[in-house]
Design an enzyme around this catalytic site. Structure first.
Site, short mmCIF file in Angstrom:
data_model
loop_
_atom_site.label_atom_id
_atom_site.label_comp_id
_atom_site.label_asym_id
_atom_site.label_seq_id
_atom_site.Cartn_x
_atom_site.Cartn_y
_atom_site.Cartn_z
N SER A 20 -10.11 1.01 1.89
CA SER A 20 -10.61 0.23 0.76
C SER A 20 -9.64 0.31 -0.40
O SER A 20 -9.38 1.40 -0.94
CB SER A 20 -11.98 0.74 0.30
OG SER A 20 -12.40 0.07 -0.88
N ASN A 21 -9.10 -0.82 -0.81
CA ASN A 21 -8.19 -0.84 -1.95
C ASN A 21 -8.89 -0.45 -3.24
O ASN A 21 -8.25 0.02 -4.19
CB ASN A 21 -7.58 -2.24 -2.09
CG ASN A 21 -6.56 -2.53 -1.00
OD1 ASN A 21 -5.66 -1.75 -0.76
ND2 ASN A 21 -6.72 -3.66 -0.32
N SER B 113 0.79 -1.24 0.00
CA SER B 113 0.00 0.00 0.00
C SER B 113 0.82 1.28 0.00
O SER B 113 0.25 2.37 -0.13
CB SER B 113 -0.96 0.01 1.19
OG SER B 113 -2.04 -0.86 0.94
N ALA C 118 -13.86 -14.35 -4.80
CA ALA C 118 -14.02 -13.76 -6.13
C ALA C 118 -12.66 -13.50 -6.78
O ALA C 118 -12.49 -13.71 -7.98
CB ALA C 118 -14.82 -12.46 -6.03
#
Length: 535
Positions: free
Chosen positions: A336-337, A232, A296
């Protein structure tokens, strides 16, 4: 003028002669290397401590120890030149390629030489500078003529750098014993494969390491050249590009996601018309974090940015943007990426170029960050020297199996965390960013306007791609952290960027009383910044 200044002047004068012999209009890093290998100057490495003309400088001696004198360096450079010709289909054997005639004007200092000198000066306080530091600055380059020439000469660049460091320990080592002890404890007690840290304090630099770069090669230590996945911390680079575009008037932080990406932020009560660019950058958008849906993600071997956003849109928002969190800021917050995948898509829409190219052209190249880049697509390889990355796949028991995660498809992280860098590059980048040398004042103010965080790093606040962390001693540091499979990193420093610490571990677990590597990083920051506060 000090003895070292006289020595440096003689090195540059000789390098100018080498450039003229090449017919070059600029003094480049290879000309500095030739000058050092020839033993320019008589002051040697000791500066005011004495004349070493009979023995040559320590830099010259180190080069000679691996078989590199001036003639050997020149031969290696000639071979590099011939190799470059062969890559474009020109055979030196079949063509008459005499050396260019000497340049008619005095050569100017080229970019590679300036960067080498800058790295040299950063490795020691002025009063401690020696010929070895000049050589170290030249050898720290990861791309260009010098690394290619060394490779063609059969010289291991990393081994040569280690020899130079042994000859000239970086200044300030006596002030970092507590940090070095923590590095050793992180391996011995924390069970990590390896850890490194680099400290920059004004004109001084210190590098420490413990453990190994590769568990199958126990003698291979982690190196200052090591590249690693920064997770990040990539967000800081992306936010910087967005703010540069805002400064250029090419977008506004008040623009909505819907304006730039029509119909993309839509579904399950997501509404791009209610989310602006600022909300994306400071995580107040409420958009679902796609990495929370691992099932997912695992359905595909590789991902496009659009497919990552689609995963997020298959879930409801974490909160409605602009809703009251009950905190003093009045805004809800959730990491939130997805926010940064959308920010990367907006950069590409606004510029018409790939995000990776924008980062390189706007940040990496101007700052000389030769080990820093965003891989294209799902390229699984870490280019250049690097340690192996090891993961326990988030299992916390000490006996959990360890997997090698060095190569993997990084497309699932992209703008949210896909970049690769080095400790030195991150210190250089954050030093410039915190010091106000990258963004104009208005955008600098935007970046460092923070909101409180929630369920994230303790005692932290978040700006636009950067965070502040209040240490247990009360000192506040600024920067960013990142975590991916097998690689966790922290890069934090003082608000003005004058003092920076970057650390990386090549494992994603921690034993010995630390819950995770963040605990180790916090202790490292406290050892460096709180110690300074008390002295």
């Amino acid at each position: 003028m000090s003895a070292f200044d006289k020595y440096l002047h003689e090195v540059i004068v000789r390098a100018a002669h080498e450039a003229q012999e090449d017919g070059s209009a600029t003094i480049d890093a290879q000309h500095l290397l030739l000058s050092l290998a020839a033993g320019a100057g008589s002051q040697g490495s000791q500066g005011s401590q004495g004349n070493q003309g009979s023995q040559g400088s320590t830099a010259q001696q180190v080069l000679a120890s691996v078989g590199l004198d001036r003639d050997a360096v020149r031969e290696a450079l000639d071979r590099e030149f011939e190799h470059s010709l062969s890559t474009v289909g020109v055979s030196p054997v079949g063509h008459d390629l005499p050396r260019p005639s000497p340049a008619s004007q005095q050569p100017k200092m080229g970019a590679s030489a300036r960067l080498a000198l800058e790295r040299s000066f950063a490795s020691a306080r002025k009063k401690d500078q020696r010929s070895e530091h000049l050589l170290l600055g030249i050898l720290q380059a990861q791309v260009g003529t010098v690394p290619r020439a060394l490779a063609l000469a059969g010289i291991d660049q990393a081994e040569l750098v280690d020899r130079v460091r042994q000859a000239a320990p970086t200044s300030g080592a006596e002030g970092h014993e507590a940090v070095q002890r923590l590095l050793q404890q992180a391996v011995a007690q924390g069970g990590l494969p390896g850890i490194l840290a680099e400290v920059r304090d004004g004109d001084g630099q210190w590098f420490g390491t413990a453990g190994v770069a590769d568990t199958t090669r126990p003698g291979r230590k982690r190196s200052q050249h090591d590249r690693f996945r920064i997770g990040s911390i990539s967000k800081t680079f992306v936010a910087t590009v967005v703010l540069q575009l805002a400064a250029e008037g090419r977008l506004s932080l008040d623009d909505t996601a819907e304006q730039w990406l029509p119909g993309v932020v839509h579904g399950h009560h997501h509404d791009g018309a209610g989310v602006d660019v600022r909300m994306l950058l400071n995580h107040t958008s409420g958009i679902f974090n796609y990495t929370d849906d691992q099932e997912a993600l695992n359905r595909r071997e590789t991902h496009s940015p659009e497919s990552l956003v689609q995963i997020a849109m298959s879930h409801p928002p974490t909160f409605t943007p602009g809703s009251d969190s009950g905190s003093d800021s009045g805004s809800a917050w959730a990491y939130s990426n997805t926010n940064y995948v959308l920010a990367g898509m907006i950069v590409e829409r606004a510029t018409g170029r790939a995000l990776a190219e924008e980062i390189t052209e706007r940040i990496s190249r101007p700052l000389g960050l030769t080990g820093t880049y965003l891989p294209h697509g799902g390229d699984p390889v870490i280019l250049g020297p690097h340690s192996r990355h090891y993961t326990k796949l988030f299992r916390t028991d000490p006996g959990a199996p360890v997997h090698d995660a060095t190569e993997f498809d990084s497309s699932m992280f992209w703008a949210a965390g896909g970049m690769i860098s080095t400790a030195g590059d991150l210190n250089r980048f954050f030093g410039a960013l915190l010091g106000g040398r990258i963004l104009p004042p208005d955008q600098q103010r935007d970046m460092f306007t923070t909101v409180p965080t929630r369920d994230w790093i303790p005692d932290s606040a978040y700006g636009l791609g950067v965070s502040s962390v209040r240490l247990p001693c009360g000192e506040t540091v600024w920067g960013m952290g990142g975590a991916l499979f097998g690689s966790w990193s922290y890069a934090y420093g003082t608000r003005d960027g004058s003092r920076m610490v970057t650390a990386n571990v090549n494992g994603d677990w921690s034993d010995g009383g630390w819950d995770d590597p963040i605990g180790i990083f916090t202790d490292l920051l406290e050892a460096e910044f709180c110690r300074r506060r008390d002295t």
